[in-house]
Motif scaffolding. Structure first.
Motif, PDB file in Angstrom:
ATOM      1  N   SER A   1      35.641  28.902  55.127  1.00  0.00           N
ATOM      2  CA  SER A   1      34.759  28.803  53.965  1.00  0.00           C
ATOM      3  C   SER A   1      34.403  30.217  53.518  1.00  0.00           C
ATOM      4  CB  SER A   1      33.497  28.020  54.312  1.00  0.00           C
ATOM      5  OG  SER A   1      32.577  28.045  53.254  1.00  0.00           O
ATOM      6  N   CYS A   2      34.506  30.479  52.233  1.00  0.00           N
ATOM      7  CA  CYS A   2      34.252  31.816  51.686  1.00  0.00           C
ATOM      8  C   CYS A   2      33.057  31.779  50.744  1.00  0.00           C
ATOM      9  CB  CYS A   2      35.475  32.334  50.939  1.00  0.00           C
ATOM     10  SG  CYS A   2      36.922  32.583  51.992  1.00  0.00           S
ATOM     11  N   LEU A   3      32.245  32.831  50.803  1.00  0.00           N
ATOM     12  CA  LEU A   3      31.101  32.998  49.912  1.00  0.00           C
ATOM     13  C   LEU A   3      31.390  34.163  48.977  1.00  0.00           C
ATOM     14  CD1 LEU A   3      28.090  32.083  49.336  1.00  0.00           C
ATOM     15  CD2 LEU A   3      27.434  34.059  50.702  1.00  0.00           C
ATOM     16  N   PHE A   4      31.400  33.890  47.667  1.00  0.00           N
ATOM     17  CA  PHE A   4      31.651  34.907  46.652  1.00  0.00           C
ATOM     18  C   PHE A   4      30.327  35.280  45.990  1.00  0.00           C
ATOM     19  CE2 PHE A   4      35.529  32.523  47.181  1.00  0.00           C
ATOM     20  CZ  PHE A   4      36.525  33.493  47.166  1.00  0.00           C
ATOM     21  N   LEU A   5      30.058  36.567  45.926  1.00  0.00           N
ATOM     22  CA  LEU A   5      28.815  37.058  45.337  1.00  0.00           C
ATOM     23  C   LEU A   5      29.127  37.700  43.988  1.00  0.00           C
ATOM     24  CD1 LEU A   5      25.790  37.246  46.162  1.00  0.00           C
ATOM     25  CD2 LEU A   5      26.228  39.636  46.729  1.00  0.00           C
ATOM     26  N   PHE A   6      28.429  37.226  42.945  1.00  0.00           N
ATOM     27  CA  PHE A   6      28.636  37.711  41.581  1.00  0.00           C
ATOM     28  C   PHE A   6      27.372  38.374  41.058  1.00  0.00           C
ATOM     29  CE2 PHE A   6      31.811  34.431  42.023  1.00  0.00           C
ATOM     30  CZ  PHE A   6      32.900  34.892  41.294  1.00  0.00           C
TER      31      PHE A   6
ATOM     32  N   LEU B   1      36.143  34.311  33.560  1.00  0.00           N
ATOM     33  CA  LEU B   1      35.372  33.259  32.890  1.00  0.00           C
ATOM     34  C   LEU B   1      36.053  32.927  31.571  1.00  0.00           C
ATOM     35  CD1 LEU B   1      32.735  31.528  32.873  1.00  0.00           C
ATOM     36  CD2 LEU B   1      31.682  33.392  31.572  1.00  0.00           C
ATOM     37  N   SER B   2      36.380  31.627  31.389  1.00  0.00           N
ATOM     38  CA  SER B   2      37.039  31.191  30.157  1.00  0.00           C
ATOM     39  C   SER B   2      36.496  29.831  29.753  1.00  0.00           C
ATOM     40  CB  SER B   2      38.554  31.118  30.364  1.00  0.00           C
ATOM     41  OG  SER B   2      39.197  30.628  29.210  1.00  0.00           O
ATOM     42  N   SER B   3      35.936  29.746  28.538  1.00  0.00           N
ATOM     43  CA  SER B   3      35.405  28.487  27.983  1.00  0.00           C
ATOM     44  C   SER B   3      34.373  27.852  28.921  1.00  0.00           C
ATOM     45  CB  SER B   3      36.549  27.506  27.699  1.00  0.00           C
ATOM     46  OG  SER B   3      37.485  28.066  26.811  1.00  0.00           O
ATOM     47  N   GLY B   4      33.554  28.682  29.523  1.00  0.00           N
ATOM     48  CA  GLY B   4      32.503  28.167  30.394  1.00  0.00           C
ATOM     49  C   GLY B   4      32.958  27.775  31.777  1.00  0.00           C
ATOM     50  N   ILE B   5      34.229  28.028  32.126  1.00  0.00           N
ATOM     51  CA  ILE B   5      34.770  27.692  33.448  1.00  0.00           C
ATOM     52  C   ILE B   5      35.075  28.998  34.184  1.00  0.00           C
ATOM     53  CG2 ILE B   5      36.584  26.516  34.732  1.00  0.00           C
ATOM     54  CD1 ILE B   5      34.706  24.637  33.263  1.00  0.00           C
TER      55      ILE B   5
ATOM     56  N   PRO C   1      32.215  24.960  36.617  1.00  0.00           N
ATOM     57  CA  PRO C   1      31.476  25.272  35.382  1.00  0.00           C
ATOM     58  C   PRO C   1      30.414  26.332  35.658  1.00  0.00           C
ATOM     59  CG  PRO C   1      30.827  23.131  36.263  1.00  0.00           C
ATOM     60  CD  PRO C   1      31.997  23.574  37.074  1.00  0.00           C
ATOM     61  N   PHE C   2      30.331  27.286  34.759  1.00  0.00           N
ATOM     62  CA  PHE C   2      29.397  28.403  34.912  1.00  0.00           C
ATOM     63  C   PHE C   2      28.392  28.350  33.774  1.00  0.00           C
ATOM     64  CE2 PHE C   2      28.155  32.908  35.252  1.00  0.00           C
ATOM     65  CZ  PHE C   2      28.022  33.000  36.632  1.00  0.00           C
TER      66      PHE C   2
ATOM     67  N   HIS D   1      23.579  30.540  30.496  1.00  0.00           N
ATOM     68  CA  HIS D   1      22.438  31.458  30.580  1.00  0.00           C
ATOM     69  C   HIS D   1      22.647  32.555  31.625  1.00  0.00           C
ATOM     70  CE1 HIS D   1      21.028  29.729  34.380  1.00  0.00           C
ATOM     71  NE2 HIS D   1      21.240  28.531  33.856  1.00  0.00           N
ATOM     72  N   PHE D   2      23.683  32.437  32.474  1.00  0.00           N
ATOM     73  CA  PHE D   2      23.973  33.499  33.432  1.00  0.00           C
ATOM     74  C   PHE D   2      24.701  34.673  32.780  1.00  0.00           C
ATOM     75  CE2 PHE D   2      23.837  30.279  37.058  1.00  0.00           C
ATOM     76  CZ  PHE D   2      22.593  30.730  37.482  1.00  0.00           C
ATOM     77  N   GLY D   3      25.316  34.466  31.640  1.00  0.00           N
ATOM     78  CA  GLY D   3      26.077  35.528  31.008  1.00  0.00           C
ATOM     79  C   GLY D   3      27.468  35.653  31.597  1.00  0.00           C
ATOM     80  N   THR D   4      28.009  36.861  31.531  1.00  0.00           N
ATOM     81  CA  THR D   4      29.371  37.128  32.020  1.00  0.00           C
ATOM     82  C   THR D   4      29.312  37.590  33.469  1.00  0.00           C
ATOM     83  OG1 THR D   4      30.053  37.762  29.796  1.00  0.00           O
ATOM     84  CG2 THR D   4      31.485  38.412  31.612  1.00  0.00           C
ATOM     85  N   PRO D   5      30.036  36.903  34.395  1.00  0.00           N
ATOM     86  CA  PRO D   5      29.959  37.291  35.807  1.00  0.00           C
ATOM     87  C   PRO D   5      30.948  38.404  36.145  1.00  0.00           C
ATOM     88  CG  PRO D   5      31.257  35.292  35.595  1.00  0.00           C
ATOM     89  CD  PRO D   5      30.819  35.676  34.207  1.00  0.00           C
ATOM     90  N   SER D   6      30.610  39.141  37.196  1.00  0.00           N
ATOM     91  CA  SER D   6      31.498  40.167  37.741  1.00  0.00           C
ATOM     92  C   SER D   6      31.482  40.035  39.260  1.00  0.00           C
ATOM     93  CB  SER D   6      31.018  41.559  37.320  1.00  0.00           C
ATOM     94  OG  SER D   6      31.814  42.563  37.920  1.00  0.00           O
TER      95      SER D   6
END
Length: 915
Positions: A343-348, A292-296, A318-319, A322-327
């Motif tokens: 198609s891929c689904l990424f879970l954070f 995550l960098s500059s909200g992206i 764009p992330f 209010h979600f904070g930092t994703p992992s």
């Protein structure tokens, strides 16, 4: 034939006699429930299963399956409370580090599993689950010899074998292998000497136990027969704790860089990212990473066999802040329906305890799991509509200035006509489509209703996330996140305070959150508008001192903002905002140390433009050896109103209540060599420091729940001698004469009160107690009892009344007191959440509505339940089945009849006058 008909009729009668339910149209009409699972711990995304699924375990001791498309719960299993329910390993069949591994059972055996979990440590429970419906299929357990060391134990699953790894810090590792499905040991326990292992520097990556030691990694292959120590050099000494990379055996993350200690597992060495996940794409194993960098949020991936980038998976989006930092937790890919690529689904998981699913460069869905840990709640009145606000502002203007010309009748009449003309003009413009556009709050339906039942529910969570939720529909209108803000010392959580309500039109309401900076330890204030969620009047304020105690001032300035009185660690006093400093003169504060059970009282004085505090009393409740610790504190609700100051007795005399607003209940607990555990109750006047009443319970222990209101107190505990939950109630009375009927002064308090007390037996464990509260206090008080089974029982106070007579008497019947029976019933019709169970119920919050008969309720725990109760029924509302048509016809008939009779009577009088 007659006998058959008789038997059928009898069966039907029996069925009808055992049915008990709500009306269908009442279900979820005044209530709603939010179901949560907690902060994500482990996950497995499987899009290629015949039933696509996301299997997760959480920090709240929950295993669940989520819908891939919406994120909704497919099933959920709430495990035991921590530490027994702490999930240490989640293994899904076919997801082991060895891709050829499977958990399929032999033919005719029932010991296979779709999902395996290991939880707890003393004992450790190994369970096999059916992932289609969440059913438990089998389980086995082991009890370690040393239970203190067992809490550091770790587990590995490899080739249908579970390895139990038990570290002895600075000494050795003990590894025991079990068959995963049966629990039978495969052999003796192996002991590996490892004097360098510590809890801060080691991690378990597959079968490799890896530790950092300066500028090197020291690792052991726990399943290898050689037991060789592997040393791997590092460029510099790690700054962060080493973490394992799930899915790759022997790979760890050191300062964001993956490093392999397994010679059979290669890794791309030039990577550096905040989070990684392993999966497959085009039948090749890949390593995905996200930053995550500059909200992206940028997601990339590499093939592990040649370190080539996977261009098809590169995406950025764009992330929201209010979600904070994703992992990145896990991901999976599947073929698209049109056959054009995958198609891929990424879970954070995020540090704000949210679960976010990303697919095709956008957020597919999200779950706000921080709501599983709500620590404070407030119901805030919604603003008025523009027309109603203008009218109310006019009324306040007329009532506020009695000396101006606006008090003149003619000018008031002209002002009213002008206001109504403006309202008619705005209505006409709105009808033809030329009126002003509605505001954001009006567009969202956030306008106060006639009865004050529609409010904004503001929730503060342990992770530092704040939510604005519609208490009627359950819609999330806004959310905020405060990073690096935590609770206070002394086990105190962050606080949510309403400094200005929405009743002061046109001023906007104002809320403040108080907490502690996670880095510096100093106090933090965050001020915001609870209706819109936007920053207000300064926003985030970093204080240069630590907050020891806080209190809300009772008076306000012209802006109607109640100041916050703060006591810092050096006993200096501060007020925020500063312009309300003078209002703190004459205030009293108290502090309580939970561990030492020591209380201190302070007096605040304003002189020479400065505030100062003076310690005026000290009380030590810890006993002669200071073994007692405070386990419960309960003050009175500052917004409650006491409608009746006394109780009418059977002889028509009045027994006056001991209504001390400064009375606070403290409960301490200490071990005892004779009685195992002793629980003490103290009622302390926190202004004068005098102890009004004490009581001791022997052979009892927590869980403790306590509620304090008006002149009574109720608290529950577990009786170890009789193995049951009991609830004790206390009422305080001044006597048949009242010292002062208008003003209470703790410095000139009346004599010690008369105390009535009684204990009752409850057939369930109590998790929370809360009293109902209404606008004027006229409605009867009920106690809401939250049970361990997730039910909320509405208990009338007359059942808990300590003045219930042992035997029926004339005086008791005159007072309306029920004869004493120790067992309290919990009828199903008293469960206000019927079948909407609240898992892990922790707290119940109540607030008054605009109707005197109705109290708003929110219950928090793992789930969230919002409803309303009417302790004395809805005496100020018409019933739902009220016949409006009939009453309208009657009124029209009566009005018409009176007009006709009046006309006939006038004609009759006219005829009589001409005679």
């Amino acid at each position: 034939m007659q006998e058959k008909w008789l038997l059928a009729a009898l069966s039907l009668a029996l069925l009808l006699g055992t049915c008990s339910a709500l009306y269908e149209d009442q279900i979820k009409k005044f209530d709603w429930r939010g179901v949560n699972v907690g902060a994500l711990k482990q996950s497995r995304v499987d899009l290629n299963h015949f039933q696509p699924r996301i299997l997760i375990s959480t920090h709240e001791g929950v295993v669940a399956s989520l819908c891939v498309k919406t994120g909704e719960l497919v099933w959920r299993q709430v495990l035991e409370q921590k530490p027994r329910g702490d999930v240490k390993l989640l293994q899904v069949s076919g997801f082991a580090d060895d891709s050829s591994d499977t958990a399929a059972a032999p033919m005719g055996s029932n010991l296979g599993f779709d999902m395996l979990t290991v939880q707890g440590h003393a004992p450790a429970l190994v369970r096999g689950w059916n992932t289609n419906m969440g059913a438990l299929e089998w389980e086995w357990s082991i009890m370690p010899m040393n239970t203190e060391r067992a809490q550091d134990a770790m587990w590995i699953y490899s080739k249908s074998v579970l390895y139990h790894v038990l570290p002895a810090w600075r000494s050795h590792l003990e590894v025991t292998a079990y068959f995963a499905s049966s629990g039978h040991s495969t052999g003796s326990t192996s002991k590996i000497i490892a004097p360098w292992i510590t809890s801060e520097s080691c991690a378990l990556s597959g079968t490799f136990y890896v530790c950092t030691d300066g500028k090197q990694l020291i690792s052991l292959d726990l399943v290898s027969k050689s037991g060789q120590v592997i040393r791997t050099s590092l460029e510099e000494e790690p700054k962060e704790k080493t973490q394992a990379l799930t899915g790759l055996n022997g790979v760890v993350i050191v300062d964001g860089k993956p490093i392999s200690v397994n010679k059979d597992q290669s890794i791309c060495g030039d990577l550096r990212s905040s989070s990684y996940a392993v999966g497959s794409f085009n039948y090749r194993k890949i390593l995905a990473y996200a930053d995550l960098s500059s909200g992206i949020l940028r997601i990339n991936a590499l093939y592990l066999d040649n370190c080539a980038p996977v261009a098809e998976l590169e995406q950025s989006l764009p992330f929201p802040e209010h979600f904070g930092t994703p992992s990145l937790s896990n991901f999976d890919c599947k073929q698209k329906r049109n056959g054009e690529g995958k198609s891929c689904l990424f879970l954070f998981s995020t540090n704000s305890e949210s679960i976010v699913a990303v697919q095709q460069g956008r957020i597919r869905w999200s779950r706000e799991e921080s709501l599983a840990n709500v620590i404070d709640s407030q119901f805030v009145d919604l603003p008025l509509a523009d027309t109603e606000g203008t009218l109310e502002n006019e009324m306040k203007g007329k009532a506020g200035d009695f000396t101006s010309f606006e008090r003149d009748i003619a000018s008031a009449f002209l002002r009213r006509i002008t206001t109504q003309a403006v309202q008619i003009r705005s209505l006409f413009l709105h009808v033809i489509g030329l009126g002003p556009p509605p505001t954001d709050t009006q567009r969202a339906g956030l306008v106060r209703d006639s009865f004050g039942l529609h409010k904004m529910l503001v929730l503060l969570t342990r992770a530092g996330k704040i939510f604005g939720i519609d208490n009627v529909s359950g819609k999330h209108h806004w959310q905020l996140y405060l990073p690096n803000v935590i609770g206070f010392a002394n086990d105190e959580q962050m606080r949510l305070i309403v400094q200005r309500s929405a009743k002061h039109f046109p001023l906007q309401p104002l809320c403040t959150i108080l907490g502690k900076n996670a880095v510096s330890g100093n106090g933090v204030l965050y001020r915001f508008n609870p209706i819109t969620g936007k920053v207000s009047e300064g926003g985030l304020v970093q204080l240069d001192y630590k907050i020891k105690q806080l209190s809300l001032l009772g008076e306000t300035e012209k802006d109607f903002v109640k100041g916050i009185l703060l006591l810092d660690a050096s006993n200096k006093v501060h007020v925020y905002p500063e312009h309300a400093t003078s209002l703190a003169d004459g205030m009293y504060l108290y502090t309580a140390d939970v561990k030492t059970a020591e209380l201190d009282g302070y007096f605040v004085k304003y002189a020479g433009g400065q505030l100062s505090s003076t310690q005026i009393w000290n009380a030590r409740l810890g006993g002669h050896n200071s073994e007692q610790q405070i386990i419960g504190v309960a003050g009175k609700n500052p917004i409650e109103h006491v409608h009746s100051q006394g109780r009418v007795l059977g002889d028509r005399s009045v027994l006056y209540k001991y209504i001390n607003p400064n009375l606070v209940a403290f409960v301490t607990q200490a071990p005892d060599s004779t009685h195992k555990s002793v629980l003490n109750l103290y009622l302390v006047d926190v202004v004068s420091g005098s102890v009004v009443f004490t009581m001791t319970h022997r052979k009892v222990r927590a869980p403790l729940s306590i509620v304090h209101s008006e002149n009574w107190l109720a608290y529950s505990y577990f009786n170890e001698k009789l193995r049951r939950t009991e609830i004790t109630t206390i009422e305080l009375y001044e006597g048949k004469s009242q010292a002062n009927s208008s003003v209470w002064s703790s410095l000139q308090a009346p004599p010690m009160p008369l105390v009535e007390r009684q204990s009752y037996i409850l057939p369930t464990i109590v998790e929370a107690l809360r009293e109902t509260i209404t606008e004027r206090g006229i409605t009867n008080k009920h106690v809401l009892i939250g049970t361990a089974s997730g039910s909320i029982v509405e208990m009338p106070w007359h059942l808990l009344d300590p003045r219930r007579p042992i035997a029926s008497s004339t005086q008791g019947r005159e007072e309306g007191a029920i004869p004493y029976i120790p067992e309290l019933p919990l009828p199903t019709e008293s469960h206000i959440n019927y079948n909407q169970t609240v898992a892990r119920l922790r707290n119940i919050y109540t607030a008054p509505s605009g109707l005197e008969s109705t109290c708003l309720v929110v219950a928090t725990g793992l789930d969230l339940f919002v409803t309303r109760v009417a302790p004395s029924k809805t005496f100020d509302l018409l019933k739902e089945d009220f016949d409006y048509i009939l009453i309208s016809i009657v009124l029209v008939a009566l009005t018409s009849g009176s007009l006709i009779v009046k006309h006939l009577a006038s004609r009759k009088l006219l005829k009589q006058a001409w005679k």
